[in-house]
Design an enzyme around this catalytic site. Sequence first.
Site, short mmCIF file in Angstrom:
data_model
loop_
_atom_site.label_atom_id
_atom_site.label_comp_id
_atom_site.label_asym_id
_atom_site.label_seq_id
_atom_site.Cartn_x
_atom_site.Cartn_y
_atom_site.Cartn_z
N ALA A 34 -11.07 -5.71 -14.51
CA ALA A 34 -12.31 -5.13 -15.16
C ALA A 34 -13.54 -5.53 -13.39
O ALA A 34 -14.27 -5.11 -13.22
CB ALA A 34 -13.46 -5.91 -15.91
N ASP A 44 -18.52 -6.38 -16.34
CA ASP A 44 -17.62 -6.71 -17.23
C ASP A 44 -18.07 -7.03 -18.70
O ASP A 44 -18.99 -7.69 -18.30
CB ASP A 44 -17.38 -7.94 -16.65
CG ASP A 44 -15.63 -7.63 -16.62
OD1 ASP A 44 -15.81 -8.34 -17.87
OD2 ASP A 44 -15.64 -9.11 -16.18
N PHE A 45 -17.68 -7.02 -19.63
CA PHE A 45 -17.88 -7.04 -21.33
C PHE A 45 -18.15 -8.54 -20.86
O PHE A 45 -18.74 -9.65 -22.12
CB PHE A 45 -16.59 -7.17 -22.30
CG PHE A 45 -15.63 -7.25 -22.28
CD1 PHE A 45 -15.14 -8.36 -22.58
CD2 PHE A 45 -14.56 -6.69 -21.92
CE1 PHE A 45 -13.75 -8.90 -23.95
CE2 PHE A 45 -13.09 -6.92 -22.28
CZ PHE A 45 -13.19 -7.96 -22.91
N GLN A 112 -5.46 -2.47 -16.16
CA GLN A 112 -6.04 -3.38 -17.18
C GLN A 112 -7.84 -2.17 -17.57
O GLN A 112 -7.43 -2.20 -18.95
CB GLN A 112 -6.69 -4.13 -17.79
CG GLN A 112 -5.55 -5.67 -17.19
CD GLN A 112 -5.91 -7.09 -17.53
OE1 GLN A 112 -6.20 -7.41 -16.30
NE2 GLN A 112 -6.18 -7.66 -17.97
N ASN A 113 -7.92 -1.88 -16.67
CA ASN A 113 -9.33 -0.55 -16.41
C ASN A 113 -8.69 0.78 -17.59
O ASN A 113 -7.84 0.98 -16.73
CB ASN A 113 -9.94 -0.32 -15.56
CG ASN A 113 -10.15 -1.80 -15.18
OD1 ASN A 113 -10.43 -2.33 -15.50
ND2 ASN A 113 -10.61 -2.00 -13.68
N HIS A 130 -3.90 -0.27 -20.83
CA HIS A 130 -5.03 -0.18 -21.72
C HIS A 130 -5.02 0.97 -22.05
O HIS A 130 -5.86 1.47 -22.92
CB HIS A 130 -5.97 -1.36 -21.69
CG HIS A 130 -5.73 -2.70 -21.57
ND1 HIS A 130 -6.85 -4.03 -20.99
CD2 HIS A 130 -4.59 -3.60 -22.14
CE1 HIS A 130 -6.20 -4.95 -21.24
NE2 HIS A 130 -5.06 -4.64 -22.02
N CYS A 138 -5.09 13.35 -31.52
CA CYS A 138 -4.97 13.83 -32.81
C CYS A 138 -3.78 13.03 -33.50
O CYS A 138 -2.43 12.66 -33.19
CB CYS A 138 -4.85 14.80 -33.26
SG CYS A 138 -4.59 15.63 -34.71
N SER A 203 -9.46 -9.73 -12.01
CA SER A 203 -9.11 -10.44 -13.34
C SER A 203 -9.35 -11.43 -14.07
O SER A 203 -8.37 -12.47 -12.75
CB SER A 203 -7.43 -9.49 -13.73
OG SER A 203 -6.74 -9.75 -14.75
N SER A 204 -9.93 -11.87 -14.65
CA SER A 204 -9.91 -13.14 -14.98
C SER A 204 -8.50 -13.95 -15.37
O SER A 204 -7.86 -15.11 -15.43
CB SER A 204 -10.72 -13.59 -15.55
OG SER A 204 -10.64 -13.07 -17.23
N GLY A 230 -14.22 -16.38 -9.32
CA GLY A 230 -14.20 -17.97 -10.57
C GLY A 230 -12.57 -17.62 -10.89
O GLY A 230 -12.28 -17.12 -10.35
N VAL A 246 -15.72 -8.21 -4.33
CA VAL A 246 -14.36 -7.84 -3.72
C VAL A 246 -14.41 -6.38 -3.17
O VAL A 246 -13.41 -6.65 -2.91
CB VAL A 246 -13.99 -7.53 -5.64
CG1 VAL A 246 -15.07 -5.95 -5.80
CG2 VAL A 246 -12.32 -7.01 -5.91
ZN ZN Z 1 -3.99 17.81 -35.23
#
Ligand code: ZN
Length: 257
Positions: A34, A44-45, A112-113, A130, A138, A203-204, A230, A246
């Site tokens: 993130a 970043d969440f 991961q993004n 991810h 669908c 990334s942590s 961090g 960064v």
């Molecule tokens: Zn469908």
Amino acid sequence: MSPQPAAHSTQSDAAGRLAGLIRDADSVVALTGAGISVPSGIPDFRTPGKGLWENVDPMEVAHIDAFHRDTARFWQFYRPRFADLGSKEPNPAHAALAELEARGLLRAVITQNIDRLHRKSGSTRVIEVHGSIETSSCTTCGSSYPLERVEALFDEDGVATCGCCMGKVKPDVVLFGEFLPEAPMADAHDLCASCDLLICVGSSLEVYPVAGLPSVALNNGARLAIVTQGPTPYDRDATVKLEGDVVDELRAVLAAL
Ligand code: ZN
């Protein structure tokens, strides 16, 4: 910590050392999280008060069970977020990795993004472990829809509905409660097992199974570089760690190559 000239020279030294590692390596892979998209305006969440989950329990809206149980609520949360994410642009940190690939110095980006900003910035080999907002599918017939077409699929209840079979359409991102897609994780594992330098950016390195990838690289004799603000669990294993912004750090690395 002091933002004085001594700290600045330390940053430059580290960038120079990473540039040297890149030059000396035969196979370099980047693993991003993130932090590389924060300069693009995607918080970043984990950032307190700013993140995606500030007023929401992720298990209530972003869990695969929640998607099936209350699809309208799920999309009520994701629809504006996807529109917002889809409008974001890559920043110079993404561009730096694309530039490394273009110069033949970077084999692939594992990310991961889900924001597809590596592809937007020109990286061609991107492993999205991810998933990505790029497409939705669908859940009944498997029809795939690009992001730009999803908005036209919503019915009056706010549920994205398949144009072929009226099934529920789900974004191709990994939700809580879902396994990571096998093929991208296998690619990521193989890349980490065969590289001789893994650069972890923004990334942590705390969320498994992705957090296990640096171990795969280290166990196969690769060096590890970390460009992340961090602490991470791998700081002591890293040959070099760059802790500044960064964008500044990756620009400095490019400049030193
Ligand atoms: Zn469908």
